[in-house]
Design a protein around this motif. Structure first.
Motif, PDB file in Angstrom:
ATOM      1  N   SER A 181      33.026   2.447  34.315  1.00  0.00           N
ATOM      2  CA  SER A 181      32.109   1.935  33.293  1.00  0.00           C
ATOM      3  C   SER A 181      31.142   0.910  33.846  1.00  0.00           C
ATOM      4  O   SER A 181      30.204   0.511  33.152  1.00  0.00           O
ATOM      5  CB  SER A 181      32.902   1.308  32.137  1.00  0.00           C
ATOM      6  OG  SER A 181      33.705   0.237  32.605  1.00  0.00           O
ATOM      7  N   GLN A 186      26.315   5.826  30.784  1.00  0.00           N
ATOM      8  CA  GLN A 186      26.273   6.898  29.791  1.00  0.00           C
ATOM      9  C   GLN A 186      27.530   7.768  29.848  1.00  0.00           C
ATOM     10  O   GLN A 186      27.470   8.979  29.649  1.00  0.00           O
ATOM     11  CB  GLN A 186      25.027   7.768  30.012  1.00  0.00           C
ATOM     12  CG  GLN A 186      23.720   7.005  29.999  1.00  0.00           C
ATOM     13  CD  GLN A 186      23.477   6.308  28.674  1.00  0.00           C
ATOM     14  OE1 GLN A 186      23.625   6.903  27.615  1.00  0.00           O
ATOM     15  NE2 GLN A 186      23.111   5.036  28.725  1.00  0.00           N
ATOM     16  N   SER A 188      30.522   9.816  28.820  1.00  0.00           N
ATOM     17  CA  SER A 188      30.839  10.527  27.585  1.00  0.00           C
ATOM     18  C   SER A 188      31.926  11.549  27.868  1.00  0.00           C
ATOM     19  O   SER A 188      31.735  12.461  28.686  1.00  0.00           O
ATOM     20  CB  SER A 188      29.601  11.232  27.014  1.00  0.00           C
ATOM     21  OG  SER A 188      29.956  12.081  25.936  1.00  0.00           O
ATOM     22  N   LEU A 190      32.803  13.741  25.861  1.00  0.00           N
ATOM     23  CA  LEU A 190      32.296  14.996  25.306  1.00  0.00           C
ATOM     24  C   LEU A 190      31.462  15.745  26.349  1.00  0.00           C
ATOM     25  O   LEU A 190      31.505  16.968  26.433  1.00  0.00           O
ATOM     26  CB  LEU A 190      31.467  14.715  24.055  1.00  0.00           C
ATOM     27  CG  LEU A 190      30.931  15.904  23.277  1.00  0.00           C
ATOM     28  CD1 LEU A 190      32.064  16.855  22.888  1.00  0.00           C
ATOM     29  CD2 LEU A 190      30.187  15.440  22.032  1.00  0.00           C
ATOM     30  N   HIS A 192      31.914  15.923  29.572  1.00  0.00           N
ATOM     31  CA  HIS A 192      32.858  15.660  30.661  1.00  0.00           C
ATOM     32  C   HIS A 192      32.304  16.064  32.018  1.00  0.00           C
ATOM     33  O   HIS A 192      32.295  15.264  32.970  1.00  0.00           O
ATOM     34  CB  HIS A 192      34.170  16.393  30.374  1.00  0.00           C
ATOM     35  CG  HIS A 192      35.242  16.145  31.392  1.00  0.00           C
ATOM     36  ND1 HIS A 192      35.339  16.864  32.564  1.00  0.00           N
ATOM     37  CD2 HIS A 192      36.265  15.253  31.415  1.00  0.00           C
ATOM     38  CE1 HIS A 192      36.369  16.441  33.270  1.00  0.00           C
ATOM     39  NE2 HIS A 192      36.951  15.461  32.593  1.00  0.00           N
ATOM     40  N   THR A 195      29.300  13.952  33.121  1.00  0.00           N
ATOM     41  CA  THR A 195      29.715  12.591  33.435  1.00  0.00           C
ATOM     42  C   THR A 195      30.414  12.532  34.786  1.00  0.00           C
ATOM     43  O   THR A 195      30.126  11.668  35.622  1.00  0.00           O
ATOM     44  CB  THR A 195      30.643  12.045  32.329  1.00  0.00           C
ATOM     45  OG1 THR A 195      29.915  11.959  31.099  1.00  0.00           O
ATOM     46  CG2 THR A 195      31.180  10.675  32.690  1.00  0.00           C
ATOM     47  N   ARG A 235      40.618   6.037  27.200  1.00  0.00           N
ATOM     48  CA  ARG A 235      39.613   7.092  27.076  1.00  0.00           C
ATOM     49  C   ARG A 235      38.973   7.442  28.418  1.00  0.00           C
ATOM     50  O   ARG A 235      38.363   8.505  28.551  1.00  0.00           O
ATOM     51  CB  ARG A 235      38.534   6.662  26.091  1.00  0.00           C
ATOM     52  CG  ARG A 235      37.713   5.463  26.533  1.00  0.00           C
ATOM     53  CD  ARG A 235      36.785   5.007  25.433  1.00  0.00           C
ATOM     54  NE  ARG A 235      35.984   3.858  25.847  1.00  0.00           N
ATOM     55  CZ  ARG A 235      35.229   3.153  25.013  1.00  0.00           C
ATOM     56  NH1 ARG A 235      35.170   3.487  23.742  1.00  0.00           N
ATOM     57  NH2 ARG A 235      34.527   2.124  25.448  1.00  0.00           N
ATOM     58  N   ASP A 236      39.096   6.545  29.411  1.00  0.00           N
ATOM     59  CA  ASP A 236      38.488   6.812  30.723  1.00  0.00           C
ATOM     60  C   ASP A 236      39.476   7.389  31.730  1.00  0.00           C
ATOM     61  O   ASP A 236      39.086   7.681  32.868  1.00  0.00           O
ATOM     62  CB  ASP A 236      37.898   5.516  31.299  1.00  0.00           C
ATOM     63  CG  ASP A 236      36.659   5.051  30.550  1.00  0.00           C
ATOM     64  OD1 ASP A 236      36.032   5.880  29.874  1.00  0.00           O
ATOM     65  OD2 ASP A 236      36.332   3.849  30.624  1.00  0.00           O
ATOM     66  N   TRP A 518      37.599  12.438  21.727  1.00  0.00           N
ATOM     67  CA  TRP A 518      36.978  13.226  22.795  1.00  0.00           C
ATOM     68  C   TRP A 518      37.637  12.996  24.149  1.00  0.00           C
ATOM     69  O   TRP A 518      37.340  13.728  25.104  1.00  0.00           O
ATOM     70  CB  TRP A 518      35.490  12.904  22.878  1.00  0.00           C
ATOM     71  CG  TRP A 518      34.720  13.228  21.640  1.00  0.00           C
ATOM     72  CD1 TRP A 518      34.036  12.374  20.833  1.00  0.00           C
ATOM     73  CD2 TRP A 518      34.554  14.527  21.056  1.00  0.00           C
ATOM     74  NE1 TRP A 518      33.461  13.041  19.780  1.00  0.00           N
ATOM     75  CE2 TRP A 518      33.770  14.371  19.893  1.00  0.00           C
ATOM     76  CE3 TRP A 518      35.003  15.811  21.389  1.00  0.00           C
ATOM     77  CZ2 TRP A 518      33.414  15.444  19.078  1.00  0.00           C
ATOM     78  CZ3 TRP A 518      34.657  16.877  20.576  1.00  0.00           C
ATOM     79  CH2 TRP A 518      33.861  16.687  19.440  1.00  0.00           C
ATOM     80  N   SER A 519      38.506  11.999  24.270  1.00  0.00           N
ATOM     81  CA  SER A 519      39.192  11.803  25.544  1.00  0.00           C
ATOM     82  C   SER A 519      40.244  12.876  25.791  1.00  0.00           C
ATOM     83  O   SER A 519      40.735  13.016  26.915  1.00  0.00           O
ATOM     84  CB  SER A 519      39.854  10.420  25.584  1.00  0.00           C
ATOM     85  OG  SER A 519      40.918  10.333  24.655  1.00  0.00           O
TER      86      SER A 519
END
Length: 614
Positions: A181, A186, A188, A190, A192, A195, A235-236, A518-519
């Motif tokens: 991060s 950006q 996301s 979603l 994946h 990113t 989530r990451d 979304w994770s």
């Protein structure tokens, strides 16, 4: 030696370490414990300190900062864990601070920085280099984590990336920790694949820079520099692990040594550990370099609780500390297997002497102790760190650092450390004043032993199981929509995530539909499927959207406008009817009639209409 024997040996070793630590403890460290004990006895003081750092120190203008600080001290009182001199100075600030805020506030901030200097290092080049050199002479290795504010965009992300690259050029920086991060604004889940692709490009720059740079240890050994990937938020986790492996799979990076941190308070971290280990064993089998996994217990519980509460999700972490300990010990057992240590070196990161001693026992049993390093926090329980260092030799200290003008960015870290230090089941709470065989020692020892009984039944599946592909739905229906009289309405409500939270009565209870998580990979696949189904429905096949007034669909006699896909410039995804002034008047009239009819209904009738389940 069986598991029971290993646990017993770890307890004996922990006793030896604690006894030695007491011998090595300095008077200054005992004073620090006295302050911590006073804070523990008064949880309100911890809240006051958090308010001071979070509110007063965030203000840019000295007058505003002084006003906030005085207000907090007036309402909350001066925290009792401060020394008598510090309390006197703060009382004086309450009286006189508002008169010369430009003089008083810098002094207060400087005092706070001095008080936390043993935990958060100054990032100014000269001061940081001096501290790193002192630690290097002691034989300690340092992992520098440069704290900073949240990214506001890609310009900030690029600036942070460049700062990491510059840090790797510093002669006295051997290891640095990076969160995804901080190098991409950006992220996301979603998106994946996109990113991960961007992250791989940026991580490759860091890994190549680390591989080219060299660090000379105190024993004279020259080694490549090292980048750790930290995972701060659940989530990451999947994105970080994917970026870690995919980047190191790129051509020319097979000999790069790098690491990743996994948090044991997340059940599925064990599954991620196995995934990375299997990948690393294939990497080493084809001539690649081993990687490192640092196992930590986790220090962001409050943040995870807040997010789960806001989103309507189950808590991603274990709720019971003993489950976290059990998962940590399970991850140690797996990581310490001889064949796994050949591909994945292990960082045993903890301040719990029982856990550290267990790591020592497993490491010795593996016969690959050179592939194990022990990691602790800079400035935390230094006497125990010194006792452990006498036993292991290979120790890495996690050291946050920030510049004076950016000290506000250290607030989050300080609050997490406060939470961590004062938790009732946390070893650090008692570390400074702990005596072998005291009541506290026996309680901590019992907790350590009890955690092993949970390992065999412990799940490694995510606590969040939401799957939009597998949903059943119930439809709210019945009667009159409050917005369009006479029109039926049917809102799809997922039952896959309600579980125990489903309302007992649809009439008098309401539970909001949880956000899509979304994770979770399955939800990303669900979204991707929707995109693929809709991708060809464009241009000549674009959706034809009517104008709807009072439940009536109107196609004729209206201008047709095109709705464009912002992700595909020039592509039409829908054609909709533009309302006229007369249409607007009619819609207002319908809404007024609808509202009048709605007001005539009783409160019970309204509730029944809204929550009737077909």
């Amino acid at each position: 030696m069986d598991r029971d024997g290993q646990v017993e040996r770890a307890i004996q070793l922990a006793r030896q370490l604690q006894a030695r630590a007491r011998e090595l403890q300095t008077p200054a460290e005992r004073r620090q414990q006295a302050e911590l004990d006073q804070m523990i006895q008064s949880p309100g003081d911890k809240a006051t300190l958090t308010e001071i750092t979070d509110q007063a120190f965030r203000a840019q203008r000295s007058g505003r900062a002084a006003d906030q600080l005085i207000h907090i001290l007036d309402v909350q009182g001066v925290p009792r864990f401060f020394s008598a001199l510090d309390r006197t100075m703060l009382r004086g600030f309450q009286t006189f601070g508002a008169y010369l805020p430009s003089v008083a506030m810098p002094l207060v901030k400087e005092k706070m920085r001095e008080e936390t200097a043993n935990v958060i290092l100054p990032a100014e080049e000269e001061l940081l280099a001096q501290h790193l050199e002192e630690r290097r002479r002691e034989g300690l290795r340092m992992n520098v984590n440069f704290l900073g504010e949240s990214l506001l965009g890609e310009r900030d992300a690029q600036a942070r990336l460049q700062s990491y690259l510059r840090a790797l050029e510093e002669p006295l920086v051997e290891v640095t920790s990076v969160k995804i991060s901080t190098i991409y604004s950006q992220i996301s889940a979603l998106a994946h694949e996109h990113t991960v692709g961007v992250l791989c490009d940026r991580l490759e720059l860091l890994y190549l820079a680390a591989a080219k740079s060299r660090f000379r240890r105190s024993v004279g050994t020259v080694v490549p520099k090292f980048v750790y990937l930290d995972i701060e938020e659940y989530r990451d986790k999947e994105i970080t692990a994917a970026a870690f492996m995919r980047t190191l799979d790129r051509p020319g990076l097979d000999q790069v040594q790098a690491g990743i941190a996994l948090q044991a308070y997340i059940p599925d971290s064990f599954a991620t550990q196995r995934q990375i280990t299997e990948w690393a064993r294939r990497r080493v089998a084809t001539g690649g370099s081993p990687v490192t996994i640092r196992i930590v217990k986790g220090a962001n519980m409050e943040m995870e609780r807040v997010e789960a509460s806001l989103r309507g999700w189950p808590l991603a972490t274990f709720a019971d500390k003993r489950d976290t300990d059990a998962n940590y010990h399970r991850m140690l057992q797996y990581g310490m297997q001889r064949e796994n240590l050949a591909a994945v070196r292990l960082g045993v990161a903890s301040h719990n002497l029982f856990t550290l001693a267990y790591g020592l026992v497993l490491g010795a049993r593996s016969g690959r102790m050179e592939h194990v390093q022990f990691e602790m926090l800079e400035g935390m329980a230094n006497h125990q760190r010194r006792a452990l260092f006498e036993q292991v030799g290979n120790m890495l200290l996690y050291a946050p650092a920030c510049r004076q003008e950016e000290f506000i960015n250290a607030i989050g870290y300080l609050v997490r450390r406060l939470d961590e230090n004062t938790g009732p089941d946390n070893f650090l709470r008692y570390a400074f004043n702990l005596e072998v065989d005291s009541a506290e020692w026996r309680r901590l020892e019992d907790g350590f032993v009890a955690s092993f009984a949970r390992i065999d039944a412990l799940s490694d599946t995510p606590r969040r199981m939401q799957d939009r592909n597998q949903e059943t739905v119930m439809r709210r229906a019945g009667g009159v929509s409050p917005l369009s009289q006479g029109a039926n309405f049917s809102n799809v409500v997922s039952t896959s995530t309600l579980g125990a939270y489903a309302p007992r009565s649809p009439v008098n209870s309401f539970v909001n539909e949880p956000d899509t998580d979304w994770s979770l990979p399955q939800n990303g696949a669900w979204a991707a499927g929707i995109v693929e189904r809709w991708r060809p429905r464009c241009d000549e096949k674009a959706a034809d959207v009517p104008l709807v007034i009072g439940g009536e669909e109107l196609f004729e006699g209206r201008d047709v406008r095109a709705s464009m896909d912002p992700s595909r410039p020039g592509v039409v995804v829908a054609n909709y009817r533009q309302a006229s002034a007369k249409d607007a008047e009619r819609a207002v009239a319908c809404a007024a009639a609808d509202a009048d009819g709605w007001r005539r209904r009783s409160a019970r009738e309204r509730t029944e209409v809204l929550f009737r389940v077909a």
